[in-house]
Design a protein around this motif. Sequence first.
Motif, mmCIF file in Angstrom:
data_model
loop_
_atom_site.group_PDB
_atom_site.id
_atom_site.type_symbol
_atom_site.label_atom_id
_atom_site.label_comp_id
_atom_site.label_asym_id
_atom_site.label_seq_id
_atom_site.Cartn_x
_atom_site.Cartn_y
_atom_site.Cartn_z
ATOM 1 N N MET A 1 19.416 58.430 24.447
ATOM 2 C CA MET A 1 20.343 57.714 25.593
ATOM 3 C C MET A 1 22.097 57.470 24.819
ATOM 4 S SD MET A 1 22.113 56.904 28.558
ATOM 5 C CE MET A 1 20.694 56.280 29.366
ATOM 6 N N GLU A 2 21.891 56.789 23.546
ATOM 7 C CA GLU A 2 22.093 56.607 22.880
ATOM 8 C C GLU A 2 23.078 57.609 22.194
ATOM 9 O OE1 GLU A 2 21.250 52.398 20.180
ATOM 10 O OE2 GLU A 2 19.967 53.974 20.060
ATOM 11 N N LYS A 3 22.400 58.998 21.425
ATOM 12 C CA LYS A 3 23.164 59.829 21.588
ATOM 13 C C LYS A 3 23.884 60.855 22.163
ATOM 14 C CE LYS A 3 19.404 61.190 18.151
ATOM 15 N NZ LYS A 3 18.678 61.957 18.056
ATOM 16 N N ALA A 4 23.438 60.621 23.853
ATOM 17 C CA ALA A 4 24.274 60.953 24.834
ATOM 18 C C ALA A 4 26.010 60.444 24.972
ATOM 19 C CB ALA A 4 23.424 61.194 26.180
ATOM 20 N N MET A 5 25.677 59.002 25.031
ATOM 21 C CA MET A 5 27.108 58.110 25.151
ATOM 22 C C MET A 5 28.414 58.379 23.675
ATOM 23 S SD MET A 5 24.945 54.983 27.139
ATOM 24 C CE MET A 5 26.534 54.379 27.215
ATOM 25 N N SER A 6 27.017 58.582 22.868
ATOM 26 C CA SER A 6 28.313 58.902 21.466
ATOM 27 C C SER A 6 28.618 60.163 21.239
ATOM 28 C CB SER A 6 27.465 58.799 19.989
ATOM 29 O OG SER A 6 26.609 57.285 19.819
ATOM 30 N N LYS A 7 28.675 61.019 22.176
ATOM 31 C CA LYS A 7 29.440 62.668 22.450
ATOM 32 C C LYS A 7 30.001 62.594 23.545
ATOM 33 C CE LYS A 7 25.659 64.482 19.337
ATOM 34 N NZ LYS A 7 24.758 65.409 19.395
ATOM 35 N N MET A 8 30.298 61.654 23.790
ATOM 36 C CA MET A 8 31.323 61.505 25.211
ATOM 37 C C MET A 8 32.665 61.212 25.003
ATOM 38 S SD MET A 8 29.621 58.521 28.586
ATOM 39 C CE MET A 8 27.865 59.586 29.369
ATOM 40 N N THR A 9 33.892 61.711 25.964
ATOM 41 C CA THR A 9 34.916 61.533 25.373
ATOM 42 C C THR A 9 35.345 60.248 26.018
ATOM 43 O OG1 THR A 9 35.386 63.818 25.973
ATOM 44 C CG2 THR A 9 37.254 62.139 26.232
ATOM 45 N N CYS A 10 36.018 59.288 24.850
ATOM 46 C CA CYS A 10 35.961 58.105 25.250
ATOM 47 C C CYS A 10 37.707 57.366 24.974
ATOM 48 C CB CYS A 10 35.842 57.004 23.472
ATOM 49 S SG CYS A 10 35.725 55.954 23.350
ATOM 50 N N LYS A 11 38.292 56.652 25.927
ATOM 51 C CA LYS A 11 39.228 56.586 25.563
ATOM 52 C C LYS A 11 39.457 54.784 25.066
ATOM 53 C CE LYS A 11 41.469 59.655 28.754
ATOM 54 N NZ LYS A 11 41.937 59.883 29.818
ATOM 55 N N MET A 12 40.092 54.245 25.154
ATOM 56 C CA MET A 12 39.697 52.533 24.231
ATOM 57 C C MET A 12 41.528 52.234 24.494
ATOM 58 S SD MET A 12 38.398 52.343 21.134
ATOM 59 C CE MET A 12 38.602 53.494 19.470
ATOM 60 N N GLY A 13 41.437 51.062 24.669
ATOM 61 C CA GLY A 13 42.677 50.287 24.100
ATOM 62 C C GLY A 13 42.692 48.533 23.959
ATOM 63 N N PHE A 14 43.826 48.736 23.696
ATOM 64 C CA PHE A 14 43.138 46.699 22.749
ATOM 65 C C PHE A 14 44.892 45.902 23.002
ATOM 66 C CE2 PHE A 14 40.184 49.593 20.007
ATOM 67 C CZ PHE A 14 39.467 48.982 20.072
ATOM 68 N N LYS A 15 44.474 44.983 23.445
ATOM 69 C CA LYS A 15 46.162 44.194 23.510
ATOM 70 C C LYS A 15 45.736 42.671 23.478
ATOM 71 C CE LYS A 15 49.268 42.149 27.206
ATOM 72 N NZ LYS A 15 50.240 43.057 28.117
ATOM 73 N N ARG A 16 46.627 41.830 21.907
ATOM 74 C CA ARG A 16 46.304 40.861 21.776
ATOM 75 C C ARG A 16 47.476 39.834 22.619
ATOM 76 N NH1 ARG A 16 45.993 39.069 15.734
ATOM 77 N NH2 ARG A 16 44.515 37.310 16.010
ATOM 78 N N ASP A 17 46.139 38.312 22.817
ATOM 79 C CA ASP A 17 46.534 38.382 24.280
ATOM 80 C C ASP A 17 45.861 35.972 23.511
ATOM 81 O OD1 ASP A 17 47.132 36.087 26.462
ATOM 82 O OD2 ASP A 17 45.120 36.797 27.578
#
Length: 129
Positions: free
Chosen positions: A16-32
């Motif tokens: 499961m970890e292997k499958a998830m690690s190969k997925m296309t990923c988008k991420m974002g960070f915002k300081r608050d």
Amino acid sequence: FENVDALLNHSGSSEMEKAMSKMTCKMGFKRDGDKIKAWLALGDNPNFDYEFQLGKEFDFKDKPENPSMFVKVVMDLKDDTLIDISRSQLENTSKPIETHMKVEGGVLVSTSFVEGDPSVKCVRYYNKC
């Protein structure tokens, strides 16, 4: 991705970890204030929204009940590098993974390895979208 299979094998990742690690990923960070609000989208899955404070452990799960992904994470900022140490809380999953994220030339470069053992590294590149 660079060297993702080698790191997944070296860390003892589950299928499961292997499958998830190969997925296309988008991420974002915002300081608050003293918190950081973040989101992560893996493949076609909906966003995982989460919030954390630098240097303080937090739980990251894909769903509250029967999660297929559940890690305890500590993120900190040192020398313009966001450092993420993730420890899976599920049985038969990988060793703790340390990831260093730094913007280089307008690209977020993410380098991951087994915590304390940088002999096998995976590098991912994220473009601003």
